[in-house]
Design a protein around this motif. Structure first.
Motif, PDB file in Angstrom:
ATOM      1  N   GLU A  89     -15.287  33.278   5.615  1.00  0.00           N
ATOM      2  CA  GLU A  89     -15.092  34.534   6.339  1.00  0.00           C
ATOM      3  C   GLU A  89     -13.982  34.319   7.369  1.00  0.00           C
ATOM      4  N   LYS A  90     -12.926  35.138   7.296  1.00  0.00           N
ATOM      5  CA  LYS A  90     -11.796  34.968   8.197  1.00  0.00           C
ATOM      6  C   LYS A  90     -12.203  35.049   9.655  1.00  0.00           C
ATOM      7  N   SER A  91     -13.057  35.995   9.997  1.00  0.00           N
ATOM      8  CA  SER A  91     -13.425  36.172  11.402  1.00  0.00           C
ATOM      9  C   SER A  91     -14.107  34.932  11.960  1.00  0.00           C
ATOM     10  N   HIS A  92     -14.890  34.244  11.144  1.00  0.00           N
ATOM     11  CA  HIS A  92     -15.552  33.018  11.581  1.00  0.00           C
ATOM     12  C   HIS A  92     -14.524  31.897  11.762  1.00  0.00           C
ATOM     13  N   LEU A  93     -13.609  31.795  10.812  1.00  0.00           N
ATOM     14  CA  LEU A  93     -12.538  30.802  10.935  1.00  0.00           C
ATOM     15  C   LEU A  93     -11.714  31.034  12.195  1.00  0.00           C
ATOM     16  N   PHE A  94     -11.366  32.274  12.480  1.00  0.00           N
ATOM     17  CA  PHE A  94     -10.513  32.560  13.634  1.00  0.00           C
ATOM     18  C   PHE A  94     -11.184  32.163  14.943  1.00  0.00           C
ATOM     19  N   CYS A  95     -12.510  32.248  14.999  1.00  0.00           N
ATOM     20  CA  CYS A  95     -13.214  31.815  16.217  1.00  0.00           C
ATOM     21  C   CYS A  95     -13.163  30.299  16.396  1.00  0.00           C
ATOM     22  N   LEU A  96     -13.109  29.553  15.286  1.00  0.00           N
ATOM     23  CA  LEU A  96     -13.038  28.093  15.357  1.00  0.00           C
ATOM     24  C   LEU A  96     -11.635  27.573  15.651  1.00  0.00           C
ATOM     25  N   THR A  97     -10.613  28.370  15.321  1.00  0.00           N
ATOM     26  CA  THR A  97      -9.243  27.871  15.304  1.00  0.00           C
ATOM     27  C   THR A  97      -8.743  27.321  16.638  1.00  0.00           C
ATOM     28  N   PRO A  98      -8.941  28.003  17.776  1.00  0.00           N
ATOM     29  CA  PRO A  98      -8.422  27.434  19.026  1.00  0.00           C
ATOM     30  C   PRO A  98      -8.998  26.049  19.358  1.00  0.00           C
ATOM     31  N   LEU A  99     -10.263  25.813  19.045  1.00  0.00           N
ATOM     32  CA  LEU A  99     -10.834  24.490  19.293  1.00  0.00           C
ATOM     33  C   LEU A  99     -10.244  23.464  18.334  1.00  0.00           C
ATOM     34  N   ALA A 100      -9.991  23.863  17.091  1.00  0.00           N
ATOM     35  CA  ALA A 100      -9.326  22.950  16.142  1.00  0.00           C
ATOM     36  C   ALA A 100      -7.931  22.586  16.641  1.00  0.00           C
ATOM     37  N   TRP A 101      -7.195  23.570  17.160  1.00  0.00           N
ATOM     38  CA  TRP A 101      -5.882  23.278  17.760  1.00  0.00           C
ATOM     39  C   TRP A 101      -6.019  22.276  18.900  1.00  0.00           C
ATOM     40  N   ALA A 102      -7.022  22.499  19.750  1.00  0.00           N
ATOM     41  CA  ALA A 102      -7.195  21.636  20.921  1.00  0.00           C
ATOM     42  C   ALA A 102      -7.516  20.201  20.502  1.00  0.00           C
ATOM     43  N   MET A 103      -8.354  20.036  19.484  1.00  0.00           N
ATOM     44  CA  MET A 103      -8.681  18.692  19.019  1.00  0.00           C
ATOM     45  C   MET A 103      -7.442  18.001  18.463  1.00  0.00           C
ATOM     46  N   ARG A 104      -6.639  18.744  17.726  1.00  0.00           N
ATOM     47  CA  ARG A 104      -5.430  18.154  17.164  1.00  0.00           C
ATOM     48  C   ARG A 104      -4.421  17.830  18.262  1.00  0.00           C
ATOM     49  N   ALA A 105      -4.268  18.722  19.238  1.00  0.00           N
ATOM     50  CA  ALA A 105      -3.337  18.476  20.339  1.00  0.00           C
ATOM     51  C   ALA A 105      -3.746  17.267  21.164  1.00  0.00           C
ATOM     52  N   ALA A 106      -5.052  16.952  21.161  1.00  0.00           N
ATOM     53  CA  ALA A 106      -5.543  15.784  21.899  1.00  0.00           C
ATOM     54  C   ALA A 106      -5.330  14.494  21.118  1.00  0.00           C
ATOM     55  N   GLY A 107      -4.768  14.586  19.922  1.00  0.00           N
ATOM     56  CA  GLY A 107      -4.446  13.390  19.148  1.00  0.00           C
ATOM     57  C   GLY A 107      -5.412  13.051  18.040  1.00  0.00           C
ATOM     58  N   HIS A 108      -6.404  13.907  17.825  1.00  0.00           N
ATOM     59  CA  HIS A 108      -7.392  13.635  16.786  1.00  0.00           C
ATOM     60  C   HIS A 108      -6.919  14.171  15.433  1.00  0.00           C
ATOM     61  N   GLU A 109      -7.354  13.521  14.351  1.00  0.00           N
ATOM     62  CA  GLU A 109      -7.100  14.037  13.012  1.00  0.00           C
ATOM     63  C   GLU A 109      -8.083  15.175  12.735  1.00  0.00           C
ATOM     64  N   VAL A 110      -7.577  16.271  12.192  1.00  0.00           N
ATOM     65  CA  VAL A 110      -8.410  17.453  11.974  1.00  0.00           C
ATOM     66  C   VAL A 110      -8.251  17.940  10.541  1.00  0.00           C
ATOM     67  N   ARG A 111      -9.369  18.277   9.923  1.00  0.00           N
ATOM     68  CA  ARG A 111      -9.391  18.977   8.653  1.00  0.00           C
ATOM     69  C   ARG A 111     -10.314  20.182   8.806  1.00  0.00           C
ATOM     70  N   VAL A 112      -9.983  21.261   8.078  1.00  0.00           N
ATOM     71  CA  VAL A 112     -10.814  22.468   8.106  1.00  0.00           C
ATOM     72  C   VAL A 112     -11.220  22.775   6.667  1.00  0.00           C
ATOM     73  N   ALA A 113     -12.522  22.776   6.415  1.00  0.00           N
ATOM     74  CA  ALA A 113     -13.043  22.926   5.057  1.00  0.00           C
ATOM     75  C   ALA A 113     -13.765  24.246   4.888  1.00  0.00           C
ATOM     76  N   SER A 114     -13.514  24.879   3.752  1.00  0.00           N
ATOM     77  CA  SER A 114     -14.240  26.080   3.353  1.00  0.00           C
ATOM     78  C   SER A 114     -14.033  26.259   1.861  1.00  0.00           C
ATOM     79  N   CYS A 115     -14.566  27.339   1.332  1.00  0.00           N
ATOM     80  CA  CYS A 115     -14.396  27.613  -0.093  1.00  0.00           C
ATOM     81  C   CYS A 115     -12.929  27.863  -0.419  1.00  0.00           C
ATOM     82  N   ALA A 116     -12.584  27.682  -1.678  1.00  0.00           N
ATOM     83  CA  ALA A 116     -11.181  27.715  -2.103  1.00  0.00           C
ATOM     84  C   ALA A 116     -10.492  29.021  -1.743  1.00  0.00           C
ATOM     85  N   GLU A 117     -11.234  30.135  -1.728  1.00  0.00           N
ATOM     86  CA  GLU A 117     -10.598  31.418  -1.468  1.00  0.00           C
ATOM     87  C   GLU A 117     -10.107  31.560  -0.022  1.00  0.00           C
TER      88      GLU A 117
END
Length: 423
Positions: free
Chosen positions: A10-38
Motif C-alpha cells: 500500500e503506497k500510503s503505508h510506504l510513504f509513512c515509513l519513507t522519512p525514517l528509511a531516509w534517516a537511517m540511510r543518511a546515518a550511514g546504515h544499509e537500508v532495504r525496503v521490502a514489499s510485494c512485487a507490485e
C-alpha cells in the motif's frame, strides 16, 4: 548496521515509513525496503533500494468484491475503545476478520521475506503496523524489530481490551485468531508467538499526545514528516491564494482498492460553489473522469503534492486516510473528515473534533448541504484554526526521524539475539 523496512503493498503505508528509511540511510546504515512485487517501482522512486517479496495481484479484486465491508461490516470498525461497550464475542469476531485480512496481505510475501532476511541478515526490521510478516522475519534471523505506526494505535489497544475480556471466559472457550495464525507460522521456523508480534519490541508513534492512544506497548515518539511521492510544485501554487483556499482530497485507496469513493464528489463541489473561496480538488485521474461540469471556483488538479498545497489552505476535506490527516496536522490546517467507519478513521476524526481542530461527518450523512454547513462552520470560527495550530506545534515538537535513529541503534544493541532454530 543493516536495516530492513517492510510494508504491505500500500503506497500510503510506504510513504509513512519513507522519512525514517531516509534517516537511517543518511546515518550511514544499509537500508532495504521490502514489499510485494507490485510496489517495488514505487519504493525505488523514494530513493530506497527495493526488494520484491512475493506477489499479491488478487488483493484489489478481493477488496472490490467486498466493497460493502467499509460501510456495513461492524467488525471492520476499530473505533470503539470504551470497555463498557465491548464484549468478548464481538471483539473475537473483529480479531477473526482482522487476522483473515492480514493473512491476505501478508501470506503472499512472508516466505520470500524470510528468505531474503536469511540471505541479507538485517540487524533491525522496521515494519508497518499491518505487516505481521516483519516480526516473523526478524525472529528467523534474530534481528531486533520495531513497529512504525501509520494509524492511531487502535490495533494494540483493542488487543489489550480483548485480552482483559478473555480473562473472564473459561480457558477452554478462549480463542485468539491472531496468535493462532502467527504462532503457527513462527513455529514452522522454530519460533513461538509472543505479544511482540502485535506490538513490536518498540512502537514508533507519530501522533501528538493529545491525539495518540497510550497503550501498554513500549513506545518512542517521532515527528510525522510528510512525503507524498515524487512531486513537482505547479506554477499556480507559487503565488499566494487570492482568497480562502479549501482542499478536497479523497485519497487513492478507495478508488484503487474498493472500486470508487464513498461520497458524491461532484455534488459536494457544486455545493461549495456558494462559498467565497477557491476549492482545489486534488484527485486521481479516475476520480476526475467521474466529474461533470464544475463551478468556476473549483480547480481540479492531479498529482499535486499535499505537503506543497496544504500550507496555503484554510481547510482540508478528506476521507479519513492517515496520510491526508497527518499532512494537515503538521501544517496546522483544520480538517473536515468525511469517512466510512473502517479501521480507526472515525476515532481520528472524533479526536480532531474533541480538540476543536476539525469536524467529523460520517459518509452516510455527507449530503452536499451537510458538507457545506460544516465547511462554513469551520471557516467562520477562528478557534478551529487556532486549535489546529496548537496541535501542529505539539506534532512538530516530537523528535525528527534523525533523532529516532539512535533509539533504534540502542534497540539493536539490547534486543539482537540468536535466530530461531527448528528441531
Amino acid at each position: 548496521m543493516r536495516v530492513l523496512f517492510t510494508t504491505i503493498p500500500e503506497k500510503s503505508h510506504l510513504f509513512c515509513l519513507t522519512p525514517l528509511a531516509w534517516a537511517m540511510r543518511a546515518a550511514g546504515h544499509e537500508v532495504r525496503v521490502a514489499s510485494c512485487a507490485e510496489l517495488v517501482d514505487v519504493i525505488a522512486a523514494t530513493g530506497m533500494t527495493a526488494v520484491a517479496t512475493g506477489r499479491n495481484d488478487g488483493i484489489s479484486e478481493a477488496m472490490t468484491a467486498n466493497r460493502q465491508s467499509q460501510e456495513e461490516w461492524e467488525e471492520a470498525s476499530w473505533n470503539e475503545l470504551d470497555p463498557a461497550k465491548l464484549t468478548y464475542e464481538g471483539e473475537l469476531e473483529r480479531i477473526q476478520l482482522a487476522a483473515y485480512g492480514s493473512a491476505m496481505y501478508n501470506e503472499p510475501m512472508l516466505d520470500d521475506l524470510v528468505e531474503f532476511a536469511r540471505s541479507w541478515q538485517p540487524d533491525l526490521v522496521v515494519w508497518d503496523p499491518l505487516t505481521y510478516a516483519g516480526p516473523i522475519a526478524a525472529g528467523a534471523v534474530g534481528a531486533a524489530h520495531a513497529r512504525s505506526l501509520c494509524f492511531a494505535d487502535v490495533w494494540v489497544m483493542k488487543r489489550q481490551l480483548f485480552r482483559k475480556l478473555a480473562a473472564d471466559v473459561a480457558v477452554e472457550q478462549r480463542r485468539d485468531p491472531l496468535a493462532d495464525w502467527l504462532g503457527a507460522r513462527a513455529e514452522e521456523l522454530g519460533g513461538t508467538f509472543t505479544e511482540e508480534f502485535a506490538t513490536g519490541q518498540l512502537t514508533i508513534d507519530p501522533l501528538p499526545d493529545s491525539l495518540a492512544i497510550a497503550t501498554d506497548a513500549r513506545r518512542t515518539p517521532m515527528r510525522f514528516v510528510p512525503y507524498n511521492g515524487p512531486a513537482v510544485v505547479p506554477d499556480w501554487l507559487r503565488a499566494p491564494p487570492e482568497r480562502t483556499r479549501i482542499c478536497m482530497s479523497l485519497g487513492a485507496s478507495n478508488t484503487e482498492r474498493y472500486g470508487g469513493d464513498y461520497v458524491s464528489k461532484g455534488s459536494i463541489l457544486e455545493a461549495l460553489a456558494e462559498l467565497d473561496a477557491e476549492v482545489v480538488a486534488a484527485l486521481l485521474p479516475a476520480q476526475t473522469a467521474e466529474l461533470g461540469p464544475l463551478p468556476d471556483n473549483v480547480r481540479v488538479v492531479e498529482s499535486v503534492p499535499l505537503h506543497a498545497l496544504l500550507p496555503s489552505c484554510s481547510l482540508l476535506i478528506h476521507h479519513g486516510g492517515f496520510g491526508s490527516y497527518a499532512n494537515a496536522l503538521v501544517y496546522g490546517v483544520p480538517q473536515l473528515t468525511v469517512t466510512t467507519p473502517v479501521a480507526d478513521q472515525l476515532y481520528r476524526g472524533a479526536g480532531l473534533e474533541e480538540q476543536r481542530a476539525g469536524l467529523l461527518l460520517p459518509h452516510d450523512l455527507a449530503t452536499p448541504d451537510a458538507v457545506f454547513d460544516r465547511v462554513s462552520t469551520i471557516l467562520g470560527d477562528a478557534d478551529f484554526r487556532q486549535q489546529a495550530g496548537r496541535l501542529r506545534d505539539e506534532a512538530v515538537a516530537r523528535p525528527a526521524p534523525a533523532e529516532v535513529v539512535p533509539v533504534l541503534e540502542e534497540l539493536v544493541e539490547e534486543r539482537r539475539t540468536a535466530p530461531w532454530r527448528t528441531a
